[in-house]
Design an enzyme around this catalytic site. Structure first.
Site, PDB file in Angstrom:
ATOM      1  N   SER A  40       0.820  -1.207   0.000  1.00  0.00           N
ATOM      2  CA  SER A  40       0.000   0.000   0.000  1.00  0.00           C
ATOM      3  C   SER A  40       0.852   1.253   0.000  1.00  0.00           C
ATOM      4  CB  SER A  40      -0.920   0.031   1.215  1.00  0.00           C
ATOM      5  OG  SER A  40      -1.665   1.235   1.209  1.00  0.00           O
ATOM      6  N   LYS A  65      -4.609  -6.789   3.404  1.00  0.00           N
ATOM      7  CA  LYS A  65      -4.581  -5.644   2.480  1.00  0.00           C
ATOM      8  C   LYS A  65      -6.002  -5.298   2.026  1.00  0.00           C
ATOM      9  CE  LYS A  65      -2.997  -2.448  -0.317  1.00  0.00           C
ATOM     10  NZ  LYS A  65      -3.967  -2.091  -1.287  1.00  0.00           N
ATOM     11  N   HIS A 101      -7.550  -3.438   4.745  1.00  0.00           N
ATOM     12  CA  HIS A 101      -6.949  -2.088   4.715  1.00  0.00           C
ATOM     13  C   HIS A 101      -7.720  -1.212   3.722  1.00  0.00           C
ATOM     14  CE1 HIS A 101      -4.478   0.849   2.531  1.00  0.00           C
ATOM     15  NE2 HIS A 101      -3.829   1.061   3.667  1.00  0.00           N
ATOM     16  N   ASN A 102      -7.973  -1.748   2.548  1.00  0.00           N
ATOM     17  CA  ASN A 102      -8.670  -0.959   1.536  1.00  0.00           C
ATOM     18  C   ASN A 102     -10.117  -0.684   1.936  1.00  0.00           C
ATOM     19  OD1 ASN A 102      -6.269  -1.279   0.160  1.00  0.00           O
ATOM     20  ND2 ASN A 102      -7.246  -1.572  -1.817  1.00  0.00           N
ATOM     21  N   GLU A 120      -9.948   2.038   4.208  1.00  0.00           N
ATOM     22  CA  GLU A 120      -9.635   3.225   3.382  1.00  0.00           C
ATOM     23  C   GLU A 120     -10.939   3.823   2.812  1.00  0.00           C
ATOM     24  OE1 GLU A 120      -6.448   2.621   0.370  1.00  0.00           O
ATOM     25  OE2 GLU A 120      -7.941   3.209  -1.105  1.00  0.00           O
TER      26      GLU A 120
END
Ligand code: 6PG
Length: 479
Positions: free
Chosen positions: A130, A184, A187-188, A191
């Site tokens: 990222s 990940k 994480h997105n 986000e």
């Protein structure tokens, strides 16, 4: 014998190119490969003086340029292109070699690929990276999955090129097979939620106070000096302060208001549904993008009635920006709490032993959601690894306590003025749902038992029960 490369990168579009340059700048010899040769030549021509590169113009040449165990980083589009590259290289590799997929792959694909390559004696490492183009070049946050053994050779390189916070690398071994890509993905998802909450804050400040984008940029700049200090708040201030050169209008007013998505937020929600984890903040963020993109539906609905949007005045107006800051912080805690719960649940489901504190730690730098706040998140999980939710942990509990009046008043203002604030509203509803002594879910159970004999459990006795709803005296019996 000529010098060999410690790692190779195939797929030299901007992310792959920048990762390769980052590795070379840290003193690692990097083999380069790309489907079309020109990209490889361009990289060497433009950046060859940044370090040691070994350009290769065929798959075999690329593999031969690598030290053993060979480590190949694939940086191509997720899906079929990734499978195609794996199929091209796997037959040329030997036991113990490592293939790394550094793209945004779905973790289920990573699990499948890892299992298939393990059978052939190869390590497959799905790794989250990222930080966008700049991060890839100057230090991303790196989330590698795969075997422990593969991390022994790969970890030092990745830690070397990752972002550093307080001297600590923003890279750690997340767990086996798909764990890295799973983390990940979440994480997105976070986000998306973070971006949505920030966007709603802007909309509220504009709608309720009548502030201009430039004035709101100043508000965000101020927030960025406090507990909301983060990359996303920082760039929001820059975007809001930007004026369109062609029209002289605020940039944000000349952009089509339809948010796009490549799919990682959607995957997060789809996976959360399967795991039964309520990530309502992330879901609302994905839905908000979908609603924004529903151009025809929006056009058809534009004339629907709503309240007047008279801006706030007096004391309410004066305190509003501070209220939004508190509501934003509290809603952000909810979004992260939900995301970490999803990682916990994913870890339990797929047999990964994920250290949530370590995840928070490597998100402190390099990645898109990097934020000061993640220091406290990592400390909270380090202090209590089994923490059921971030919301109950010391400083966060205190922050949501302090935010109570502001949070409720911001949501109430949004509702009263007809300003859509799905992120704020769902965060508060989730919070109230969690803390409720009793939920109306008891009634839902009654309804299910009524129409489908689905049974219910009682608060005072063990077992499943069914009520004979159709008979006049409604006898209850153990199911
Ligand atoms: C990152 C980002 C990145 C993502 C973009 C675009 O961590 O560097 O998450 O991986 O692809 O943010 O995502 P959307 O197009 O779905 O908004």
């Amino acid at each position: 014998m000529s010098k060999k490369a410690s790692i190779g990168v195939t797929g030299l579009a901007v992310m792959g190119r920048n990762l390769a340059r980052n590795l070379a700048r840290h003193g690692h010899t990097v083999a380069l490969h790309n489907r079309s040769e020109q990209r490889t030549r361009d990289l060497v021509e433009q950046f060859g003086d940044e370090g040691d590169f070994i350009p290769a113009y065929s798959a075999q040449e690329f593999v031969d340029a690598l030290e053993r165990p060979r480590q190949i980083v694939i940086m191509v589009k997720a899906g079929a292109p990734t499978d195609a590259v794996i199929d091209e290289f796997a037959p040329l590799l030997e036991k113990g070699d490592v293939i790394v997929d550094a793209g945004n792959a779905h973790f289920a694909d990573t699990r499948r690929r890892e299992a298939a390559l393990r059978e052939r004696g190869l390590h497959f490492v799905g790794t989250g990276v990222s930080g966008g183009e700049e991060g890839a070049l100057h230090g991303p946050s790196i989330m590698p999955g795969g075997s422990k053994e593969s991390y022994e050779s790969l970890g030092p390189l990745f830690e070397d090129i990752s972002a550093k916070v307080d001297g600590e690398p923003c890279c750690t071994h997340i767990g086996p097979d798909g764990a890295g890509h799973f983390v990940k993905m979440v994480h997105n998802g976070i986000e998306y939620a973070d971006m949505q909450l920030i966007a709603e804050s802007f909309d509220l400040l504009r709608g309720a106070l009548g502030h201009s984008p430039a004035q709101i940029a100043d508000v965000f700049r101020t927030w960025n000096t406090g507990r909301l200090d983060s990359y996303l708040i920082e760039i929001t201030a820059e975007v809001l302060a930007h004026t369109d050169a062609a029209t002289g209008k605020p940039f944000v007013d000349i952009v089509t208001d339809q948010a796009e998505q490549k799919g990682t937020g959607r995957w997060t929600v789809q996976t959360a549904l399967d795991l039964g984890v309520p990530v309502s903040g992330i879901a609302e963020a994905v839905f908000a993008r979908s609603l924004s993109g529903s151009a025809d539906l929006r056009a058809a609905s534009r004339g629907l009635p709503g309240p007047s949007r008279a801006p706030l005045t007096g004391a309410a107006a004066e305190s509003f920006a501070d209220d939004v800051e508190r509501a934003l912080y509290a809603s952000k805690i909810v979004a992260y709490a939900q995301g970490f719960n999803q990682i916990q649940a994913g870890g339990a489901e797929f047999g990964w032993d994920i250290d949530l504190g370590a995840v928070a730690k490597i998100w402190r730098g390099g990645c898109i959601i990097r934020a000061k706040f993640l220091d406290d998140v990592s400390a909270a999980f380090a202090a209590e690894p089994g923490l059921p939710t971030l919301l109950t942990s010391g400083d966060f509990r205190k922050a949501v306590e302090d935010a109570q009046d502001s949070w409720r008043s911001v949501v109430a203002t949004a509702v009263r003025l007809g300003i859509p604030a799905p992120g704020f509203s769902t965060a508060l509803a989730y919070y109230d749902g969690l803390r409720a002594e009793r939920l109306p879910a008891a009634l839902v159970q009654g309804q299910r038992d009524f129409f489908g004999a689905h049974t219910y459990r009682r608060v005072d006795r063990e077992g499943s029960f069914h009520t004979a709803w159709a008979t006049s005296d409604r006898p209850e019996s153990p199911a």
